[in-house]
Design a protein around this motif. Structure first.
Motif, PDB file in Angstrom:
ATOM      1  N   TYR A  75       0.937  -1.251  -0.035  1.00  0.00           N
ATOM      2  CA  TYR A  75      -0.125  -0.033   0.102  1.00  0.00           C
ATOM      3  C   TYR A  75       0.818   1.447   0.055  1.00  0.00           C
ATOM      4  CZ  TYR A  75      -4.209   3.042   1.224  1.00  0.00           C
ATOM      5  OH  TYR A  75      -4.846   3.946   1.320  1.00  0.00           O
ATOM      6  N   THR A  89      -7.848  -4.163  -4.330  1.00  0.00           N
ATOM      7  CA  THR A  89      -7.565  -2.991  -3.454  1.00  0.00           C
ATOM      8  C   THR A  89      -9.316  -2.732  -3.454  1.00  0.00           C
ATOM      9  OG1 THR A  89      -5.792  -2.113  -4.083  1.00  0.00           O
ATOM     10  CG2 THR A  89      -7.177  -0.611  -2.808  1.00  0.00           C
ATOM     11  N   THR A  90      -9.985  -2.466  -2.225  1.00  0.00           N
ATOM     12  CA  THR A  90     -11.225  -2.218  -2.058  1.00  0.00           C
ATOM     13  C   THR A  90     -11.306  -0.328  -2.339  1.00  0.00           C
ATOM     14  OG1 THR A  90     -11.699  -3.637  -0.328  1.00  0.00           O
ATOM     15  CG2 THR A  90     -13.187  -1.680  -0.503  1.00  0.00           C
ATOM     16  N   THR A  92     -12.811   2.900  -2.122  1.00  0.00           N
ATOM     17  CA  THR A  92     -13.343   3.715  -1.104  1.00  0.00           C
ATOM     18  C   THR A  92     -13.479   5.282  -1.506  1.00  0.00           C
ATOM     19  OG1 THR A  92     -11.819   3.989   0.776  1.00  0.00           O
ATOM     20  CG2 THR A  92     -13.076   2.078   0.647  1.00  0.00           C
ATOM     21  N   ARG A  95     -10.040   6.557  -0.071  1.00  0.00           N
ATOM     22  CA  ARG A  95      -9.096   6.329  -1.207  1.00  0.00           C
ATOM     23  C   ARG A  95      -8.956   6.785  -2.427  1.00  0.00           C
ATOM     24  NH1 ARG A  95      -8.358  -0.207   0.523  1.00  0.00           N
ATOM     25  NH2 ARG A  95      -7.112  -0.048   2.266  1.00  0.00           N
ATOM     26  N   ASP A 137      -4.863  -1.539   6.211  1.00  0.00           N
ATOM     27  CA  ASP A 137      -6.249  -2.320   5.398  1.00  0.00           C
ATOM     28  C   ASP A 137      -7.429  -1.281   5.486  1.00  0.00           C
ATOM     29  OD1 ASP A 137      -7.269  -4.788   4.106  1.00  0.00           O
ATOM     30  OD2 ASP A 137      -8.336  -5.041   5.846  1.00  0.00           O
ATOM     31  N   ILE A 138      -8.204  -1.819   4.697  1.00  0.00           N
ATOM     32  CA  ILE A 138      -9.777  -1.155   4.776  1.00  0.00           C
ATOM     33  C   ILE A 138     -10.545  -1.329   6.232  1.00  0.00           C
ATOM     34  CG2 ILE A 138     -10.788  -3.093   3.512  1.00  0.00           C
ATOM     35  CD1 ILE A 138     -11.654   0.640   3.134  1.00  0.00           C
ATOM     36  N   GLN A 141      -9.028   1.191   8.498  1.00  0.00           N
ATOM     37  CA  GLN A 141      -9.416   2.666   8.073  1.00  0.00           C
ATOM     38  C   GLN A 141     -11.042   2.775   8.694  1.00  0.00           C
ATOM     39  OE1 GLN A 141      -8.344   2.656   4.070  1.00  0.00           O
ATOM     40  NE2 GLN A 141      -6.056   2.918   4.344  1.00  0.00           N
ATOM     41  N   LEU A 142     -11.667   1.788   8.633  1.00  0.00           N
ATOM     42  CA  LEU A 142     -13.143   1.980   8.723  1.00  0.00           C
ATOM     43  C   LEU A 142     -13.453   1.988  10.150  1.00  0.00           C
ATOM     44  CD1 LEU A 142     -14.611  -0.371   5.792  1.00  0.00           C
ATOM     45  CD2 LEU A 142     -14.614   2.014   5.889  1.00  0.00           C
ATOM     46  N   SER A 202     -18.604  -2.354   5.342  1.00  0.00           N
ATOM     47  CA  SER A 202     -18.687  -1.597   4.211  1.00  0.00           C
ATOM     48  C   SER A 202     -19.134  -2.809   3.212  1.00  0.00           C
ATOM     49  CB  SER A 202     -17.602  -0.744   3.717  1.00  0.00           C
ATOM     50  OG  SER A 202     -16.467  -1.582   3.270  1.00  0.00           O
TER      51      SER A 202
END
Length: 242
Positions: A75, A89-90, A92, A95, A137-138, A141-142, A202
């Motif tokens: 990343y 990669t998710t 969002t 991002r 990772d997502i 972050q979430l 998400s």
């Protein structure tokens, strides 16, 4: 005559200076069933899609040329460049401006797993638990976006370590992609029936994320390959295997 010469020069310039996908540095992580290593060979849905899409684009990228790194390192490389393609990669809102996007590859759902006797009525309840997440990772972050304190988020470089910690009771919850977490539980011989999804962080889609310095020619070329295998049915055929 001048018009013809100008057109020919423009066509020659495009062919000479257009980017080649093989000049990109492709990076992935262990994220089964999307990308993972088996007996030293890189496997997975997003890897198969990459090979098929780049072949359709006329500039094949081979799986042997893809580097496997911990997510945080990959990343960081994609954020700084140059010419880095990270997957899967998710995508969002947070991002969105950090990368150039090619895809989608697949739908994805990031969830929180916990023991079956745990009930979560809302995001506020999450602040009472030790929640494992992969660094950068997502999931991490979430959780932060929901206001979960950093001290409550237990970070590891790899998800398989977190799965084992969840099974051993060293963390209360795991924030990760649903399909990947389930796969890792089975691989670690952890009884998945003892756990359940208590919260959905998400629902989004997975993409190839290209560092922001990547020329648009590369982005268009790879997207063209994705569009081609989508319309031909090859993308759906690859997904059906997983």
């Amino acid at each position: 005559m001048k018009v013809i010469v100008s057109i020919l020069f423009a066509m020659w310039s495009t062919s000479v200076f257009a980017g080649k996908l093989t000049e990109l540095k492709f990076i992935t992580e262990s994220y089964p069933p999307y990308n993972y290593q088996e007996n030293g060979k890189l496997m997975g849905m997003s890897v198969d899609i990459l090979e098929a899409a780049t072949k359709a684009a006329g500039d094949p990228v081979m799986r042997k040329d893809v580097k496997v790194q911990p997510w945080a390192r990959g990343y960081a490389a994609a954020l700084s460049g140059p010419k880095v393609a990270l997957f899967a990669t998710t995508r969002t809102a947070e991002r969105e401006s950090k990368f150039k996007w090619v895809g989608p590859i697949s739908d994805t759902k990031v969830v929180i797993f916990s023991a079956k006797d745990v009930t979560v009525n809302g995001a506020e309840d999450l602040k009472n638990y030790r929640i494992g997440a992969v660094r950068d990772d997502i999931g991490e972050q979430l959780l932060k976006q929901l206001g979960v304190k950093a001290s409550s988020i237990k970070l590891q470089p790899k998800a398989d370590l977190l799965v084992k910690q969840l099974g051993a009771g060293r963390i209360d919850m795991l924030a990760y992609e649903e399909n990947v977490a389930s796969y890792l539980m089975r691989s670690a011989n952890i009884d998945k029936s003892k756990f359940k999804v208590v919260y959905v962080l998400s629902e989004s889609q997975l993409y190839y994320s290209l560092s922001s310095d990547t020329p648009d020619d590369y982005v268009s070329m790879l997207q063209g390959g994705i569009d081609s295998i989508t319309s031909s049915g090859v993308l759906a055929e690859i997904k059906s295997k997983y």
